[in-house]
Design an enzyme around this catalytic site. Sequence first.
Site, mmCIF file in Angstrom:
data_model
loop_
_atom_site.group_PDB
_atom_site.id
_atom_site.type_symbol
_atom_site.label_atom_id
_atom_site.label_comp_id
_atom_site.label_asym_id
_atom_site.label_seq_id
_atom_site.Cartn_x
_atom_site.Cartn_y
_atom_site.Cartn_z
ATOM 1 N N ILE A 25 36.665 14.002 -9.440
ATOM 2 C CA ILE A 25 37.530 15.006 -10.048
ATOM 3 C C ILE A 25 37.189 16.430 -9.626
ATOM 4 C CG2 ILE A 25 38.125 13.622 -12.070
ATOM 5 C CD1 ILE A 25 35.965 15.074 -13.630
ATOM 6 N N GLY A 26 36.163 16.601 -8.825
ATOM 7 C CA GLY A 26 35.821 17.955 -8.400
ATOM 8 C C GLY A 26 34.560 17.969 -7.571
ATOM 9 N N GLY A 27 34.189 19.157 -7.186
ATOM 10 C CA GLY A 27 32.981 19.328 -6.395
ATOM 11 C C GLY A 27 32.518 20.759 -6.459
ATOM 12 N N GLY A 28 31.315 21.002 -5.992
ATOM 13 C CA GLY A 28 30.770 22.353 -6.031
ATOM 14 C C GLY A 28 29.650 22.486 -5.025
ATOM 15 N N GLY A 29 28.865 23.565 -5.202
ATOM 16 C CA GLY A 29 27.807 23.839 -4.250
ATOM 17 C C GLY A 29 26.718 22.781 -4.250
ATOM 18 N N MET A 30 26.499 22.105 -5.375
ATOM 19 C CA MET A 30 25.414 21.138 -5.439
ATOM 20 C C MET A 30 25.893 19.711 -5.221
ATOM 21 S SD MET A 30 22.883 22.403 -8.488
ATOM 22 C CE MET A 30 21.843 20.957 -8.244
ATOM 23 N N LYS A 48 27.967 14.612 -12.665
ATOM 24 C CA LYS A 48 27.800 15.448 -11.472
ATOM 25 C C LYS A 48 26.730 14.844 -10.576
ATOM 26 C CE LYS A 48 27.135 20.238 -10.022
ATOM 27 N NZ LYS A 48 26.940 21.625 -10.503
ATOM 28 N N ASP A 146 27.425 32.785 -12.049
ATOM 29 C CA ASP A 146 28.579 32.382 -11.230
ATOM 30 C C ASP A 146 29.842 32.282 -12.080
ATOM 31 O OD1 ASP A 146 29.782 31.804 -8.799
ATOM 32 O OD2 ASP A 146 29.436 29.643 -8.970
#
Length: 396
Positions: A25-30, A48, A146
């Site tokens: 459902i999503g993603g990020g820097g980590m 996550k 952030d």
Amino acid sequence: MSASDYRVPGPDYLVAGRYRLRSKIGGGGMGAVWLAHDTLLDREVAVKQVLSVAGMTEDSAAQMRQRAMREGRIAARLSHRNAIAMHDVALESGEPWLVMEYLPSRSVAEILHQTGTLPVHQVAQIGAQIADAMTEAHTAGILHRDIKPGNILIAEGRNAGLVKLTDFGISRSKDDVQLTQTGVITGTPAYFAPEVARGEDPSEASDVYSLGSTLFTATEGEPPFGIDDNSLVLLHRVARGEINPPKRSGQLEGALLAMLEPSPARRPTMAEVRDRLAQVAAGDNGNTAMILASPLDRPSPGRPPHRPPTRRIPTTTESGLPAVTSSGPRWQDAAQTHPPVTPDPWQVTQHSQPSAPVFGLQPPQPQSRHLGLAAAVFLVFVVLAAIAITLIAVIR
């Protein structure tokens, strides 16, 4: 663990013998974020996946695990209605997974991609609720570092309109070990405070600036320093602290200029920001406590547009910067030189109308009231005619 021993997770993968992955459902820097089912407590959660340690040296892998555990510890210390809750840190094959509250939602960034801007009073309410959560975080010694439109979620469905801050992945506790390399700047340049862009340590005032940049974007349609594909060029622009003047922020302008004050020492605290934004959202006679506790709603057809009688601007110093005292910013009323123009509260700037309703509600239909009134008048005439006919028949 060697790279050959590592199995790439996918749908139906069971993490730590408990969390069944559903879909990404999503993603990020980590790393990636998955919708998962907690088989023990029978509930939906967001999991996550920290970037895999496969192929890393033992020291690098240990640092990655430490960083994930640090994020879990920091987020778990904050329990607030407007912050995503941290449930668990699960270890799968030696790799950490963060288990969080799942909120069916869209981010403010996604909404702005569709609508261009949001109504000023609604942006003020979003800001007040996020500032309320961050006031508690700052009291607990937690910096987010952030805050940006992509990290503010607006719930849909059963909890429609609920506002929550997420992704404490690069947040830092004041008493925690510094795990990022010296001189490495983490975050999103478009929402940096100038001092952070210059390489200084972030502070509570830096979070205030990032929130101000986020709210500026929501009302103006782009960040205060504009948009540039070259991150280095944008970083230098941010470091100078020269923002584009707001043009569409209306009664939020004074608060935004105070939050975007170049000097961190002159910015209001997060608690002062919360109180000011709640006042703007509530209007002169509104209930600020309700603004902080209520979900967002969009105007109904019978609800008048939000328009305060005066426009607030910050007083300025000799240098032309917004003046902020030790007790917070000093806002002063400015008399209107011409009657304020009140646009449709859900009018957007990039499109004539949103392609889909925001928060799952339909846009107001102004003609429906006229049609209803005409139908009611017609019905009255029909009833009166029937009575007249009946009386004539009785007399005869």
